[in-house]
Design a protein around this motif. Sequence first.
Motif, PDB file in Angstrom:
ATOM      1  N   ASP A 127      49.548  60.408  46.672  1.00  0.00           N
ATOM      2  CA  ASP A 127      49.315  60.432  48.027  1.00  0.00           C
ATOM      3  C   ASP A 127      48.188  61.621  48.150  1.00  0.00           C
ATOM      4  OD1 ASP A 127      51.151  58.641  48.267  1.00  0.00           O
ATOM      5  OD2 ASP A 127      52.679  59.959  49.195  1.00  0.00           O
ATOM      6  N   ALA A 128      48.144  62.714  47.461  1.00  0.00           N
ATOM      7  CA  ALA A 128      47.204  63.820  47.784  1.00  0.00           C
ATOM      8  C   ALA A 128      45.753  63.187  47.420  1.00  0.00           C
ATOM      9  CB  ALA A 128      47.689  65.138  46.997  1.00  0.00           C
ATOM     10  N   LEU A 129      45.670  62.789  46.189  1.00  0.00           N
ATOM     11  CA  LEU A 129      44.351  62.090  45.666  1.00  0.00           C
ATOM     12  C   LEU A 129      43.627  61.278  46.664  1.00  0.00           C
ATOM     13  CD1 LEU A 129      44.733  61.995  41.837  1.00  0.00           C
ATOM     14  CD2 LEU A 129      42.944  63.476  43.235  1.00  0.00           C
ATOM     15  N   VAL A 130      44.850  59.991  47.238  1.00  0.00           N
ATOM     16  CA  VAL A 130      44.430  59.261  48.177  1.00  0.00           C
ATOM     17  C   VAL A 130      43.715  59.767  49.424  1.00  0.00           C
ATOM     18  CG1 VAL A 130      45.039  57.247  49.651  1.00  0.00           C
ATOM     19  CG2 VAL A 130      45.856  57.390  47.301  1.00  0.00           C
ATOM     20  N   ALA A 131      44.501  60.622  49.873  1.00  0.00           N
ATOM     21  CA  ALA A 131      44.184  61.621  51.186  1.00  0.00           C
ATOM     22  C   ALA A 131      42.847  62.175  50.868  1.00  0.00           C
ATOM     23  CB  ALA A 131      45.268  62.380  51.407  1.00  0.00           C
ATOM     24  N   ARG A 132      42.414  62.722  49.778  1.00  0.00           N
ATOM     25  CA  ARG A 132      41.282  63.518  49.477  1.00  0.00           C
ATOM     26  C   ARG A 132      40.289  62.506  49.418  1.00  0.00           C
ATOM     27  NH1 ARG A 132      40.182  65.760  43.336  1.00  0.00           N
ATOM     28  NH2 ARG A 132      38.046  65.087  43.303  1.00  0.00           N
ATOM     29  N   LEU A 133      40.201  61.295  48.750  1.00  0.00           N
ATOM     30  CA  LEU A 133      39.393  60.065  48.900  1.00  0.00           C
ATOM     31  C   LEU A 133      38.866  59.604  50.164  1.00  0.00           C
ATOM     32  CD1 LEU A 133      40.335  58.445  45.662  1.00  0.00           C
ATOM     33  CD2 LEU A 133      38.089  59.656  46.002  1.00  0.00           C
ATOM     34  N   GLU A 134      39.916  59.443  50.997  1.00  0.00           N
ATOM     35  CA  GLU A 134      39.824  58.810  52.480  1.00  0.00           C
ATOM     36  C   GLU A 134      39.270  59.923  53.266  1.00  0.00           C
ATOM     37  OE1 GLU A 134      40.230  55.752  53.493  1.00  0.00           O
ATOM     38  OE2 GLU A 134      40.649  54.697  51.605  1.00  0.00           O
ATOM     39  N   GLY A 135      39.987  61.026  53.092  1.00  0.00           N
ATOM     40  CA  GLY A 135      39.343  62.155  53.816  1.00  0.00           C
ATOM     41  C   GLY A 135      37.999  62.355  53.923  1.00  0.00           C
ATOM     42  N   ALA A 136      37.413  62.218  52.815  1.00  0.00           N
ATOM     43  CA  ALA A 136      35.852  62.568  52.509  1.00  0.00           C
ATOM     44  C   ALA A 136      35.015  62.009  53.359  1.00  0.00           C
ATOM     45  CB  ALA A 136      35.586  62.300  51.223  1.00  0.00           C
ATOM     46  N   VAL A 137      35.420  60.698  53.883  1.00  0.00           N
ATOM     47  CA  VAL A 137      34.444  60.041  55.030  1.00  0.00           C
ATOM     48  C   VAL A 137      34.516  60.646  56.243  1.00  0.00           C
ATOM     49  CG1 VAL A 137      34.122  58.317  53.521  1.00  0.00           C
ATOM     50  CG2 VAL A 137      36.165  58.259  54.920  1.00  0.00           C
ATOM     51  N   GLY A 138      35.580  61.051  56.771  1.00  0.00           N
ATOM     52  CA  GLY A 138      35.919  61.541  58.338  1.00  0.00           C
ATOM     53  C   GLY A 138      36.245  60.383  59.284  1.00  0.00           C
ATOM     54  N   THR A 139      36.650  60.881  60.434  1.00  0.00           N
ATOM     55  CA  THR A 139      36.832  59.757  61.365  1.00  0.00           C
ATOM     56  C   THR A 139      35.386  59.374  62.099  1.00  0.00           C
ATOM     57  OG1 THR A 139      38.779  60.932  61.893  1.00  0.00           O
ATOM     58  CG2 THR A 139      38.009  59.658  63.569  1.00  0.00           C
ATOM     59  N   PRO A 140      35.464  58.301  62.252  1.00  0.00           N
ATOM     60  CA  PRO A 140      33.971  57.696  62.869  1.00  0.00           C
ATOM     61  C   PRO A 140      33.901  57.885  64.088  1.00  0.00           C
ATOM     62  CG  PRO A 140      35.254  55.754  61.816  1.00  0.00           C
ATOM     63  CD  PRO A 140      36.116  56.913  61.917  1.00  0.00           C
ATOM     64  N   ASP A 141      32.581  58.739  64.398  1.00  0.00           N
ATOM     65  CA  ASP A 141      32.479  59.075  65.740  1.00  0.00           C
ATOM     66  C   ASP A 141      30.664  59.002  66.117  1.00  0.00           C
ATOM     67  OD1 ASP A 141      31.475  61.132  64.224  1.00  0.00           O
ATOM     68  OD2 ASP A 141      32.098  62.954  65.615  1.00  0.00           O
ATOM     69  N   ARG A 142      30.264  58.414  65.025  1.00  0.00           N
ATOM     70  CA  ARG A 142      28.735  58.165  65.269  1.00  0.00           C
ATOM     71  C   ARG A 142      28.307  56.762  64.986  1.00  0.00           C
ATOM     72  NH1 ARG A 142      25.656  62.837  66.917  1.00  0.00           N
ATOM     73  NH2 ARG A 142      26.928  64.865  65.925  1.00  0.00           N
ATOM     74  N   PHE A 143      27.173  56.361  65.637  1.00  0.00           N
ATOM     75  CA  PHE A 143      26.639  55.085  65.648  1.00  0.00           C
ATOM     76  C   PHE A 143      25.791  54.749  64.586  1.00  0.00           C
ATOM     77  CE2 PHE A 143      24.525  51.137  67.068  1.00  0.00           C
ATOM     78  CZ  PHE A 143      25.468  50.543  67.769  1.00  0.00           C
ATOM     79  N   VAL A 144      25.938  53.871  63.649  1.00  0.00           N
ATOM     80  CA  VAL A 144      25.024  53.735  62.431  1.00  0.00           C
ATOM     81  C   VAL A 144      24.781  52.243  62.636  1.00  0.00           C
ATOM     82  CG1 VAL A 144      24.780  53.722  60.001  1.00  0.00           C
ATOM     83  CG2 VAL A 144      26.058  55.567  61.138  1.00  0.00           C
ATOM     84  N   ALA A 145      23.404  51.711  62.954  1.00  0.00           N
ATOM     85  CA  ALA A 145      22.915  50.557  62.886  1.00  0.00           C
ATOM     86  C   ALA A 145      22.368  50.244  61.520  1.00  0.00           C
ATOM     87  CB  ALA A 145      22.103  50.168  63.789  1.00  0.00           C
ATOM     88  N   ALA A 146      22.401  49.241  60.936  1.00  0.00           N
ATOM     89  CA  ALA A 146      22.004  48.922  59.360  1.00  0.00           C
ATOM     90  C   ALA A 146      21.582  47.560  59.290  1.00  0.00           C
ATOM     91  CB  ALA A 146      23.108  49.208  58.300  1.00  0.00           C
ATOM     92  N   TYR A 147      20.346  47.688  58.677  1.00  0.00           N
ATOM     93  CA  TYR A 147      19.378  46.189  58.655  1.00  0.00           C
ATOM     94  C   TYR A 147      20.067  45.362  57.479  1.00  0.00           C
ATOM     95  CZ  TYR A 147      15.024  43.847  57.990  1.00  0.00           C
ATOM     96  OH  TYR A 147      14.046  42.874  57.437  1.00  0.00           O
TER      97      TYR A 147
END
Length: 701
Positions: free
Chosen positions: A261-281
């Motif tokens: 569980d700790a490693l899963v949390a580390r991997l998922e936590g690296a990307v953070g909670t979305p709060d920015r707008f990213v448009a991608a072509y």
Amino acid sequence: MRCQTDPLTRLIHIVYRVPAGAPDRLVVRCAWSPRGEGRWQPARVEPLISETADALMPADDAAGWLRGELVEWRAAGLERTLVMNPYPEALAGGVVDIDVRIALQGDGDEALACLDAAVWSDQRDVVYLDDWSTVLQPEAVAPEARPGCWRLESASTPGAAAVVAGGRRLASDGGTALPQLTMPMALRGPHALFVCASGGVRLRLSGDLRSDRLASLRAGHEELWRWARLDGQHLVVRQSYAYTGPAASAIEYVKAVPLDDALVARLEGAVGTPDRFVAAYWEPYSYAFADDVQDMSWHLQYLDAYREADVSLVDTQLGRFGMKMVFESRVADQLLYQTQGDPIGAVAHPRTTNVGRMQQYTNTLQATLTFSRMLGLNAHANVGATNCYPGSPLQGEISKQHPEWRRGGALRYEVPEVRQFILDVYREILEGGATGLSIDFCRYPEGVDTAATATGFLRELRALADDYGQRLGRRIAILVRFPLADERLGERFDYAAWARESLVDYLCPSSIQGRFHYADMAPYAKAVAGTACVLLPQLDALAWGLPRPGPFLWRVRQLYDQGFPGVYIYQGDAMVLGRPMLRRCLRTMRSTAGVRRFWEEDERLRPQRSKGIYLSRPSRLEGYHVWERLHLWPEGVPLGEMEVDLDGERIARFDGPPYLIGSQDHSGDTALPPGEHALRVRVGDGDGWLERAFTITVAPR
């Protein structure tokens, strides 16, 4: 000397101290032996480096790693970390029980130190999928070249390219379509999957919508593909595909590491909670160019990667006005047969019928809208302002029938019939169900003669969108990508008027090719202040863009710190559909905390990493071009002072990032003269300098 096993990669980290009197250049050689037997053999090693350095690492610098040799710079008195991969020879029954020896040598092979340590690591829970003879389709593999079969190779196979002495390899030469293979698995729970695929291959789990193309950066390199629960899953291997047809493919192994569980949390936590707008072509044309499109599910597979990347807006390109369209248009003509693309390696004008097959067998717009709704994606229908591609298979009928409506290769927006044609195509797109529109003036702005022409057209487009919006009971958002004010023809685009009149919803001031990576966004922020228009500064994910992840995320952090709500990634498909690391990088950009965490981790690990200086690669084989910049990136030292000499003359000095040669505007095009040059770069390192010398080639102008 101490040895420890990384809990995620299961590689062995060997930490040793370099003698205080060591020279600036230190050769490190590592060998291993079964415990107590004295049968020394080269270890498979890498230095401790970041993903940025890994991506920019020159092949010559990594040439010795498979034979246990690497170079450390300015390491005197420091602890350094050597990363050893025990697979396959040093793993006996899943256990690493070995002696390791590190020999440190200075100039002229002067022996400085010889360090020994014992390593024990229980890796019996790690599963290596490497016996390709056990696939569920045994008739489709053979130990020798056989029509319709994948080839099984080992180090003893004549002519084989197996990269590890005791390893195995699954390979195909391309040219002939081969069946998919299924490697059975009986694993449960979350696992991290690492791939070593020296020749490139497509992989998916049996429950996935799509396959990913995986290719190791160098021989023996493991790539973190993904982490997932493997309950009920098998591994499916598919041949790579190119514009010429089935392509050469090869894979050594997949390593499955169980995660707590700790490693899963580390991997998922690296990307953070979305709060920015990213448009991608997203450009279906480019990916169909090198793929075998047979039905509508092809679009679903690629859009699923945008879902995984958590993209806020998928800007789907359907063509450029004046060319044959790559969607189911009846107003414009469709691209149904052969087309040509940008240079691929040494091929200047590659041609294929793959894109035409996409139009013959699928509806691009319908697929995009249907599957985006299914996946919870916000899709825009993007059309480039104009490029007629005169004389090529891409040229559309309107530009052939009315050459007087063209200016060079562009349709003239001041011509009423041209604007009506463009509006009719957009009307067709809206009737097809689009709820967001985009127009890209940036790449080819020549169709616009004056600012009044561009603004007048956007008023017409806004009226059309509002008409359909009233029927839907919602506003149809319009995104506009346009040249920066200092870019070519940038003065023809009055972005302030667009925002003031509420003509557009997203402003994306952009560069053309590899310039203006760090453009000042203040004038554009002023233009949208007090309006509902959202400013999305552009970053370019093409080869001439900023190296990733380091310089790319440095610019993202800079923009977020300046208060911008998000960014627009031109050719975002290069990140979404490229290396898995790039897709994770894009996902990180959705989060202020994720970007901050990336730099906090960089600051923590930077002193531990091997020192180096890295250059961005030229986007084409012939060398650096005037329309791109050479970017530099230091590793293992602070992001501080840097000096650059070209052929013995000082040409640049920096107090900190960004590091690039030549100004970012067009005046920087002449910073590097054509030909071969000696480049010397040095970076502040404590009370001295870390220096590296390079030979670079600049393409003719």
